[in-house]
Design a protein around this motif. Structure first.
Motif, PDB file in Angstrom:
ATOM      1  N   MET A 194      44.533  42.718  42.347  1.00 24.89           N
ATOM      2  CA  MET A 194      44.133  42.332  43.699  1.00 24.89           C
ATOM      3  C   MET A 194      42.965  43.180  44.202  1.00 24.89           C
ATOM      4  N   VAL A 195      42.972  44.466  43.865  1.00 21.84           N
ATOM      5  CA  VAL A 195      41.885  45.352  44.271  1.00 21.84           C
ATOM      6  C   VAL A 195      40.597  44.970  43.547  1.00 21.84           C
ATOM      7  N   GLU A 196      40.707  44.642  42.268  1.00 23.97           N
ATOM      8  CA  GLU A 196      39.517  44.219  41.534  1.00 23.97           C
ATOM      9  C   GLU A 196      38.898  42.991  42.192  1.00 23.97           C
ATOM     10  N   PRO A 253      46.775  36.488  41.294  1.00 23.04           N
ATOM     11  CA  PRO A 253      45.454  37.028  41.636  1.00 23.04           C
ATOM     12  C   PRO A 253      44.314  36.007  41.519  1.00 23.04           C
ATOM     13  N   ARG A 254      44.533  34.930  40.784  1.00 22.03           N
ATOM     14  CA  ARG A 254      43.488  33.905  40.685  1.00 22.03           C
ATOM     15  C   ARG A 254      43.396  33.077  41.957  1.00 22.03           C
ATOM     16  N   ARG A 255      44.514  32.896  42.653  1.00 17.95           N
ATOM     17  CA  ARG A 255      44.545  32.043  43.851  1.00 17.95           C
ATOM     18  C   ARG A 255      44.706  32.819  45.146  1.00 17.95           C
ATOM     19  N   THR A 313      28.123  41.788  37.626  1.00 16.27           N
ATOM     20  CA  THR A 313      28.266  43.158  37.140  1.00 16.27           C
ATOM     21  C   THR A 313      29.469  43.799  37.821  1.00 16.27           C
ATOM     22  N   TRP A 314      30.308  44.407  37.032  1.00 16.59           N
ATOM     23  CA  TRP A 314      31.516  45.045  37.572  1.00 16.59           C
ATOM     24  C   TRP A 314      31.959  46.142  36.631  1.00 16.59           C
ATOM     25  N   ARG A 315      32.214  47.315  37.191  1.00 13.30           N
ATOM     26  CA  ARG A 315      32.781  48.425  36.441  1.00 13.30           C
ATOM     27  C   ARG A 315      34.041  48.846  37.174  1.00 13.30           C
ATOM     28  N   PRO A 329      51.423  48.897  39.708  1.00 12.21           N
ATOM     29  CA  PRO A 329      49.977  49.109  39.780  1.00 12.21           C
ATOM     30  C   PRO A 329      49.141  48.025  39.112  1.00 12.21           C
ATOM     31  N   ALA A 330      49.662  47.347  38.121  1.00  4.34           N
ATOM     32  CA  ALA A 330      48.876  46.285  37.470  1.00  4.34           C
ATOM     33  C   ALA A 330      48.593  45.152  38.459  1.00  4.34           C
TER      34      ALA A 330
END
Length: 196
Positions: A102-104, A19-21, A122-124, A96-97
């Protein structure tokens, strides 16, 4: 399954597993509570996706054949509808993790605010912190010793695994959950009948 929270199955097709790349190149969701569904291709730079890709990931999801030529210039309507579905839900999936990460990355604002001279994004997270994992749920319901992948759960429940697109994976995962929820409800009814 009785829950006040909607259960939304999510699947992302990506250009790799980090997910970082890497990033989501196709997203599908199915709200099992309301039966609403959706699928979209997030706006992205095809050249960047290809340059940063794990080739195996692109082969599996057939990115070049299915997705690269369909990338929209704007996806804000579908992205907004998707974000609304996730608000307060239980995010569910075959892994799901991974999909949540990826969704985040997809939904997290790309701009930062300056607070006391420091940049802050800002992120919730809109979904509930506990997620529903098909592998864990199926292992418990089917009394398995190992955690099965989606293909194995589909085989055990006689569900078509589809063709490894986000939409097909969401359909297969959702159908597996629905069969397992029905089995759990049936077992509860038997237990109540036995206790009566």
């Amino acid at each position: 399954m009785n829950s006040t929270r909607h259960i939304v199955v999510v699947d992302t097709e990506t250009n790799g597993l980090d997910p970082r790349r890497h990033q989501a190149v196709e997203v599908a969701w199915w709200n099992l509570t309301t039966n609403e569904r959706g699928m979209f291709i997030p706006t992205h730079n095809v050249s960047e996706v290809l340059a940063n890709a794990d080739v195996k990931a692109l082969q599996i999801n057939r990115y070049v054949d299915r997705i690269a030529d369909q990338v929209p210039s704007v996806d804000s309507h579908e992205r907004g509808k998707f974000a609304q579905q996730l608000d307060g839900c239980t995010l569910a999936g075959s892994n799901p993790a991974f999909d949540a990460a990826m969704v985040e990355k997809l939904l997290r604002p790309r701009h930062t605010l300056q607070i006391n001279g420091k940049p802050v994004t800002t992120w919730r997270q809109p979904w509930h912190h506990r997620m529903l994992d098909l592998s864990n749920y199926a292992a418990g319901m089917l009394a398995l010793n190992d955690l099965p992948g989606l293909a194995k759960v589909c085989e055990l429940l006689d569900v078509d695994p589809g063709d490894h697109t986000a939409e097909a994976d969401v359909t297969a995962t959702g159908e597996c959950f629905n069969k397992l929820f029905a089995r759990a409800a049936s077992e509860r009814e038997l237990t109540v009948a036995e206790l009566s």
